[in-house]
Design a protein around this motif. Structure first.
Motif, mmCIF file in Angstrom:
data_model
loop_
_atom_site.group_PDB
_atom_site.id
_atom_site.type_symbol
_atom_site.label_atom_id
_atom_site.label_comp_id
_atom_site.label_asym_id
_atom_site.label_seq_id
_atom_site.Cartn_x
_atom_site.Cartn_y
_atom_site.Cartn_z
ATOM 1 N N GLY A 1 98.067 39.813 -82.167
ATOM 2 C CA GLY A 1 97.101 39.036 -81.399
ATOM 3 C C GLY A 1 97.765 37.753 -80.945
ATOM 4 O O GLY A 1 98.928 37.496 -81.238
ATOM 5 N N ARG A 2 97.022 36.933 -80.222
ATOM 6 C CA ARG A 2 97.579 35.675 -79.707
ATOM 7 C C ARG A 2 96.507 34.594 -79.802
ATOM 8 O O ARG A 2 95.365 34.811 -79.389
ATOM 9 C CB ARG A 2 98.050 35.866 -78.271
ATOM 10 C CG ARG A 2 98.777 34.686 -77.676
ATOM 11 C CD ARG A 2 99.519 35.094 -76.403
ATOM 12 N NE ARG A 2 100.631 35.995 -76.706
ATOM 13 C CZ ARG A 2 100.716 37.252 -76.280
ATOM 14 N NH1 ARG A 2 99.767 37.767 -75.532
ATOM 15 N NH2 ARG A 2 101.761 37.989 -76.601
ATOM 16 N N VAL A 3 96.884 33.442 -80.353
ATOM 17 C CA VAL A 3 95.943 32.334 -80.520
ATOM 18 C C VAL A 3 96.404 31.126 -79.718
ATOM 19 O O VAL A 3 97.566 30.708 -79.816
ATOM 20 C CB VAL A 3 95.814 31.918 -82.005
ATOM 21 C CG1 VAL A 3 94.967 30.651 -82.133
ATOM 22 C CG2 VAL A 3 95.200 33.039 -82.822
ATOM 23 N N SER A 4 95.513 30.570 -78.932
ATOM 24 C CA SER A 4 95.800 29.323 -78.224
ATOM 25 C C SER A 4 94.938 28.218 -78.810
ATOM 26 O O SER A 4 93.797 28.452 -79.218
ATOM 27 C CB SER A 4 95.514 29.457 -76.720
ATOM 28 O OG SER A 4 94.124 29.585 -76.475
ATOM 29 N N SER A 5 95.508 27.019 -78.890
ATOM 30 C CA SER A 5 94.777 25.839 -79.353
ATOM 31 C C SER A 5 94.588 24.936 -78.143
ATOM 32 O O SER A 5 95.557 24.576 -77.480
ATOM 33 C CB SER A 5 95.581 25.100 -80.428
ATOM 34 O OG SER A 5 95.816 25.940 -81.542
ATOM 35 N N TYR A 6 93.342 24.578 -77.862
ATOM 36 C CA TYR A 6 93.090 23.795 -76.656
ATOM 37 C C TYR A 6 92.203 22.588 -76.935
ATOM 38 O O TYR A 6 91.536 22.491 -77.960
ATOM 39 C CB TYR A 6 92.456 24.664 -75.569
ATOM 40 C CG TYR A 6 91.096 25.219 -75.925
ATOM 41 C CD1 TYR A 6 89.936 24.454 -75.744
ATOM 42 C CD2 TYR A 6 90.953 26.502 -76.425
ATOM 43 C CE1 TYR A 6 88.691 24.957 -76.069
ATOM 44 C CE2 TYR A 6 89.711 27.013 -76.753
ATOM 45 C CZ TYR A 6 88.574 26.244 -76.575
ATOM 46 O OH TYR A 6 87.352 26.744 -76.907
ATOM 47 N N ARG A 7 92.211 21.672 -75.985
ATOM 48 C CA ARG A 7 91.415 20.453 -76.060
ATOM 49 C C ARG A 7 90.872 20.150 -74.668
ATOM 50 O O ARG A 7 91.565 20.313 -73.673
ATOM 51 C CB ARG A 7 92.279 19.295 -76.561
ATOM 52 C CG ARG A 7 91.533 17.991 -76.832
ATOM 53 C CD ARG A 7 92.486 16.952 -77.401
ATOM 54 N NE ARG A 7 93.036 17.384 -78.673
ATOM 55 C CZ ARG A 7 92.496 17.102 -79.854
ATOM 56 N NH1 ARG A 7 91.402 16.368 -79.904
ATOM 57 N NH2 ARG A 7 93.065 17.524 -80.960
ATOM 58 N N LEU A 8 89.625 19.702 -74.644
ATOM 59 C CA LEU A 8 88.994 19.414 -73.362
ATOM 60 C C LEU A 8 88.157 18.145 -73.472
ATOM 61 O O LEU A 8 87.345 18.005 -74.386
ATOM 62 C CB LEU A 8 88.103 20.583 -72.938
ATOM 63 C CG LEU A 8 87.329 20.418 -71.630
ATOM 64 C CD1 LEU A 8 88.289 20.436 -70.450
ATOM 65 C CD2 LEU A 8 86.289 21.533 -71.487
ATOM 66 N N GLU A 9 88.392 17.198 -72.563
ATOM 67 C CA GLU A 9 87.596 15.971 -72.505
ATOM 68 C C GLU A 9 86.512 16.179 -71.452
ATOM 69 O O GLU A 9 86.808 16.475 -70.298
ATOM 70 C CB GLU A 9 88.467 14.777 -72.116
ATOM 71 C CG GLU A 9 89.640 14.510 -73.047
ATOM 72 C CD GLU A 9 89.202 14.050 -74.428
ATOM 73 O OE1 GLU A 9 88.098 13.459 -74.531
ATOM 74 O OE2 GLU A 9 89.957 14.278 -75.389
ATOM 75 N N LEU A 10 85.259 16.007 -71.876
ATOM 76 C CA LEU A 10 84.166 16.240 -70.937
ATOM 77 C C LEU A 10 82.966 15.394 -71.322
ATOM 78 O O LEU A 10 82.502 15.446 -72.452
ATOM 79 C CB LEU A 10 83.778 17.720 -70.924
ATOM 80 C CG LEU A 10 82.772 18.139 -69.858
ATOM 81 C CD1 LEU A 10 83.392 18.007 -68.471
ATOM 82 C CD2 LEU A 10 82.303 19.563 -70.080
#
Length: 236
Positions: A182-191
């Protein structure tokens, strides 16, 4: 910020994050063999305040044993189950749509601050969603979406999809799951003055390629939820 404004900001954040998840479908489709089709759709995934949609009886998987302090969630289209904390509420979007219960659909639309048509559109692609108790106006959540592709999105596709909604993928790693690689992405979003932190897990589930999206308020808590989901994956 008032409670009402916090609630709207949380809903908006969830809306964009799911749009990003759907964009992975479109991005992956660009790299998939001819004949495979993808369509980007968006849906809100987290009512921030008040009660969330009533859990659907078919969303739970009573035939399996949940780890202590958790309950099992069944993703019908993906044909898999996974665990979430017992305090979380589950919305079986697939069953809700097929039930034809207009009152329930209207109630969900109102809670998510969406139109009825938007909720119906979401139900065509979102398999199941679970919402945790509100944390400072934001409801941590997990949702599962099936992608019309043959392989989980690549690192480049995950980054492209998140950047399309203004987010940043900070890292991508290959992992091993019950269903294989599998593949895991770590993300961040300012909203809306809020930082939403999340993880996306792409896997080949028994029902097809699934993207599991975790949205939370801190990286540590997002990792805890992802570890619970990933460690409890079983075929349904």
């Amino acid at each position: 910020m008032s409670g009402t404004l916090r609630g709207r900001a949380a809903r908006a954040a969830a809306l964009v994050l799911l749009a990003g998840a759907a964009a992975c479908s479109g991005a992956a489709d660009d790299a998939s063999p001819a004949g495979s089709t993808g369509r980007a759709t968006s849906a809100s995934s987290a009512p921030a305040t008040g009660s969330s949609a009533s859990p659907s009886p078919s969303a739970a998987a009573p035939s399996r044993t949940a780890p202590a302090g958790t309950t099992l969630v069944r993703a019908q289209r993906s044909r898999m189950t996974f665990a979430v904390p017992t305090s979380w509420q589950v919305t079986d979007v697939t069953t809700l749509l097929s039930s034809g219960d207009e009152k329930a659909l209207a109630g969900l639309a109102e809670q998510l601050n969406l139109s009825l048509s938007q909720v119906r559109a979401a139900a065509r692609t979102i398999d199941v969603a679970a919402f945790g108790p509100s944390v400072d106006g934001f409801a941590p959540n997990v949702n599962v979406q099936l992608l019309p592709v043959e392989e989980p999105p690549s690192a480049a596709q995950l980054r492209l999809a998140m950047s399309a909604v203004g987010g940043t993928v900070e890292s991508v790693e290959d992992v091993t799951t019950t269903f294989g690689p599998g593949r895991v992405s770590s993300y961040r979003l300012e909203l809306g003055g809020r930082t939403v932190v999340g993880r996306q897990l792409g896997i080949k589930a028994p029902g097809g390629v699934a993207l599991v999206t975790v949205s939370h308020v801190t990286a540590k808590e997002a990792d805890v939820v992802l570890a619970l989901v990933k460690g409890s994956l079983t075929a349904d």
